[in-house]
Write an enzyme that holds these catalytic residues in place. Structure first.
Site, short mmCIF file in Angstrom:
data_model
loop_
_atom_site.label_atom_id
_atom_site.label_comp_id
_atom_site.label_asym_id
_atom_site.label_seq_id
_atom_site.Cartn_x
_atom_site.Cartn_y
_atom_site.Cartn_z
N ASN A 31 0.84 -1.19 0.00
CA ASN A 31 0.00 0.00 0.00
C ASN A 31 0.87 1.23 0.00
OD1 ASN A 31 -0.21 1.80 2.59
ND2 ASN A 31 0.19 -0.27 3.32
N GLY B 134 -0.09 7.14 1.47
CA GLY B 134 0.53 8.46 1.57
C GLY B 134 -0.11 9.33 2.64
N LEU B 135 -0.58 8.69 3.71
CA LEU B 135 -1.08 9.42 4.88
C LEU B 135 -2.22 10.37 4.55
CD1 LEU B 135 2.27 10.20 6.71
CD2 LEU B 135 0.53 8.57 7.42
N ASN C 2 -2.75 7.41 15.78
CA ASN C 2 -1.47 7.29 15.10
C ASN C 2 -1.09 8.66 14.54
OD1 ASN C 2 0.19 6.77 12.51
ND2 ASN C 2 0.27 4.81 13.55
N CYS D 249 6.72 5.81 8.39
CA CYS D 249 5.91 5.58 7.20
C CYS D 249 6.81 5.62 5.97
CB CYS D 249 4.81 6.62 7.05
SG CYS D 249 3.79 6.30 5.61
N GLY E 135 1.10 -8.03 5.67
CA GLY E 135 0.46 -9.32 5.51
C GLY E 135 1.35 -10.47 5.95
N GLY F 247 2.40 -7.64 12.21
CA GLY F 247 2.97 -8.22 11.01
C GLY F 247 2.37 -9.57 10.69
N GLY G 155 -3.67 -6.36 11.25
CA GLY G 155 -3.78 -5.34 10.22
C GLY G 155 -4.42 -5.85 8.96
N THR G 156 -3.58 -6.24 8.01
CA THR G 156 -4.05 -6.65 6.70
C THR G 156 -5.14 -7.72 6.75
OG1 THR G 156 -1.84 -6.14 5.91
CG2 THR G 156 -3.22 -7.46 4.45
#
Lengths: 390, 313
Positions: free
Chosen positions: A141, A144-145, A171, A202, A289, A315, A337-338
């Site tokens: 991904n 870009g915040l 965050n 990032c 992922g 992770g 996450g993913t």
């Protein structure tokens, strides 16, 4: 150096904690923050009586609620400064928006905490598309915040968050130390904001971000500056895109962070179908992922041996075995996450599965599962990392 | 199965205030769907019917479902599919897709009776003005999957539908037998093997004066060309646009359902998607206002004048 685990669950006395940090920031008052806001919502477990104990604050003696058949399991995690998570399953920044997007599909109150989308001082429109692509066992991904800026985030979501039992950790990203401290200052004392996770790593923004995470001195400086700017519990997210993460982790811990989260995404690229250009609009993206789990495991393993503050692992968590792996290498909690994209109900289910696993092993809390795979003394310095060049 | 939960009305909910979420779509559900039928209707293109009653109820043309593949080890993302047809009475839906990779190939190996995990209905639907009589649908290739359901909806509501379809050649042309009889179906192919030789956009000139509203789905260059035609339509044809009173009344916020209903052209956009609920911000398109819009949440349907067609980053 002897690695000392300082995993404080509700059973340990919170009084004798973190001497390192106390010494450095003696000027800062000890935490007086609200622990967990009282729950305005009715408990929504419904048919899932098995999880009632985990979502109740550890201090609340609600023995009457407990089913007689089940042994109670205390999954709470104390991250310091009054931030006590009901369980060690968090949702990772960027994968869960601001907690409201999944609506009724996910019961957010069953999560340990929510890390919201990366927030900057000013609004950001983010990177050109395509921004995401699937890769073997993971995804890239480069958002870009994109975010509406800290003031809009507070305005839009804080009141919702303040009515939730689940703590929301904001965050925070920025291009300069001044940006970080200003965002932290504006978040300080806002009802509904339970903590800050510094995104100093990032990989997807051209200016700012990554340089703080690849240099121990800069990482320490930004952490110390934010520490001075806010009373909020402070988490700092580590980048895997470094040769050796340990000096950076140590610098961040010494600068007063309450916890570390590891890891952010790995920098990578993909090629477009016609092979005439890179696929992502920003060329570079962050890999997440199951594909990155071995890397994250290594970094959690290394970091948890050199710092005294809690480490939260991220992770490729897709099942209970991943959670147990991360606990074994020293993490006190994990972020999912993913995997949420494929299965939004996974985090809440992991909470139940972890409790069941503890019960199966005859444990009344998950702390004994932490650090079981760590060596008895610290290992030799790592030379396994790869140097990152933006 | 996590769907909606009964709420005690006396308890405050954990959601944002109603005003904040007023524009959010109707409740998203996570439901198991059973494959009823799977057919390869064209070389490499598949039509699959699923039974998912809870998910189909309330779904509208233009919305989509996000479907999980069974190969969790390698494929970490769900796959988004437009509702190709919706049958709320039978509780069934169909999806239409081309095999482009491992994910879509996995779907072709499913057999009737197999179950998949669907998230939906997602996104915002096509908005048809109640006064619209003539509907022009424009589909480029697999864009048929995006506008197909609207043909059913419009005919059910007593509207006249013309469907313009553009494909590479005869082997890509959506079979007319799969369309309702009431639809006027006009085909253009790049090689001229069926119908008009050229782009589907060439056909629009014959219908744009007839149509009250147009709805399109297809490749970006096609949509961009159509947006250009729509923008100049009023000047070229001198036609009145629907229901716009000069002066008076409150301004209609861009992107609202009301604003979209008044636009001549609505387009269904496509982007690589992550979460499909608006959390990851992976699937944005740039708006003319300079703010990225999420295809999964504010879209996938947009009024053509909402989109910055030349990019904007």
């Amino acid at each position: 150096m002897k690695a000392r685990r300082r995993v404080v669950t509700s059973r340990a006395a919170p009084a004798k904690r973190r001497p390192t940090v106390r010494r450095i920031k003696s000027a800062i008052l000890p935490a007086t923050r609200r622990v967990l806001p009282p729950a305005p919502v009715a408990p929504t477990q419904g048919g899932n009586g098995a999880t009632q104990r985990q979502v109740s604050p550890p201090t609340a003696g609600r023995d009457g609620n407990r089913p007689a058949t089940d042994q109670a399991v205390d999954l709470s995690v104390d991250l310091g400064r009054g931030l006590v998570l009901a369980n060690p399953i968090l949702v990772a920044s960027g994968t869960f928006g601001y907690g409201v997007e999944y609506g009724d599909v996910v019961d957010v109150q069953r999560l340990g905490a929510i890390c919201c989308k990366g927030t900057t001082l000013r609004p950001r429109v983010g990177n050109p598309t395509p921004r995401v692509t699937e890769t073997p066992g993971g995804m890239l991904n480069s958002i870009g915040l994109q975010n509406p800026g800290v003031d809009a985030v507070i305005d839009k979501y804080a009141s919702t968050w303040s009515r939730w039992r689940v703590p929301v950790i904001v965050n925070v990203a920025g291009e300069s130390i001044a940006d970080f401290t200003e965002v932290a200052r504006r978040l300080d004392g806002v009802p509904g904001v339970a903590g800050i996770e510094l995104n100093i790593s990032c990989p997807n923004v051209g200016k700012g971000g990554i340089q703080f995470a690849i240099d121990a001195e800069a990482a320490g400086a930004v952490t110390a500056a934010v520490r001075r700017a806010t009373e909020l519990p402070l988490l700092v997210k580590l980048s895997p895109n470094v040769a050796d993460v340990r000096p950076i982790a140590r610098a961040i811990a010494d600068a007063g962070a309450d916890a570390l989260t590891a890891i952010n995404t790995l920098s990578g690229i993909a090629v477009a179908t016609g092979r005439e250009r890179p696929l992502l609009g920003n060329i570079y993206g962050g890999l997440s992922g199951p594909a990155i789990k071995p890397v994250a495991l290594r970094i959690v393993y290394e970091v948890s041996q050199v710092v005294d503050i809690p480490v939260i692992a991220i992770g490729g968590v897709t099942e209970l075995a991943d959670v147990l792996d991360y606990l074994a290498v020293g993490a006190v909690a994990v972020q999912v996450g993913t995997a949420i994209f494929a299965d939004p109900t996974l985090p809440a289910r992991l909470v139940e599965e972890l409790a069941a696993e503890c019960r199966r092993r005859g444990l009344d809390r998950h702390a004994p599962l932490i650090g079981t795979a760590l060596p008895k003394r610290a290992g030799p310095p790592s030379s396994k990392g790869v140097e990152y060049r933006p | 199965m996590t769907t909606t939960r009964a709420r005690d009305p006396s308890q405050p909910t954990a959601r944002a205030p109603a005003s904040r979420l007023a524009r959010e779509p109707a409740s998203i559900r996570l439901a198991g769907a059973e494959l009823l039928d799977s057919r390869e209707i064209l070389p490499g293109q598949w039509l699959q019917a699923y039974r998912a009653p809870g998910l189909v109820a309330g779904a509208r043309a233009g919305q989509f479902v996000h479907v999980r593949t069974g190969d969790y080890s390698g494929l970490v993302l769900r796959r988004p599919f437009s509702f190709n047809t919706i049958d709320p009475v039978a509780g069934t839906l169909t999806i239409h897709f081309r095999t482009v990779g491992r994910g879509t190939e996995w779907f072709t190996r499913l057999r009737p009776g197999d179950r998949v995990d669907m998230l939906g209905p997602l996104g915002r639907p096509f908005e048809v003005d109640p006064r619209t009589r003539h509907i022009l649908l424009i589909a480029g290739g697999l864009g048929m999957a995006g506008v197909r359901a609207l043909a059913d909806e419009a005919i059910r509501d007593g509207r006249q539908v013309t469907l313009l379809f553009g494909g590479a050649g005869a082997r890509d042309v959506y079979p007319s037998s799969l369309l309702p009889d009431e639809v006027e179906y006009v085909v253009a192919t790049d090689d001229g093997s069926v119908g008009h030789r050229g782009f589907v956009t060439d056909l629009v000139a014959d219908y744009e004066a007839w149509a009250d509203q147009a709805f399109a789905c297809g490749p970006l260059p096609m949509l961009r060309a159509l947006a250009g035609l729509a923008a100049s339509r009023r000047r070229r044809l001198g036609v009145a646009s629907l229901g716009r009173k000069r002066g008076g009344g409150r301004p209609i916020p861009a992107g609202s359902a009301q604003a979209r209903r008044r636009a001549f052209l609505q387009v269904s956009m496509e982007q690589n998607m992550g979460c499909a609920v608006g959390a990851c911000l992976g699937c944005v398109v740039m708006s003319t206002a300079g703010t990225p819009q999420r295809v999964c949440r504010e879209g996938p349907v947009f009024a053509s004048d909402e989109i910055a067609w030349e990019g904007g980053w």
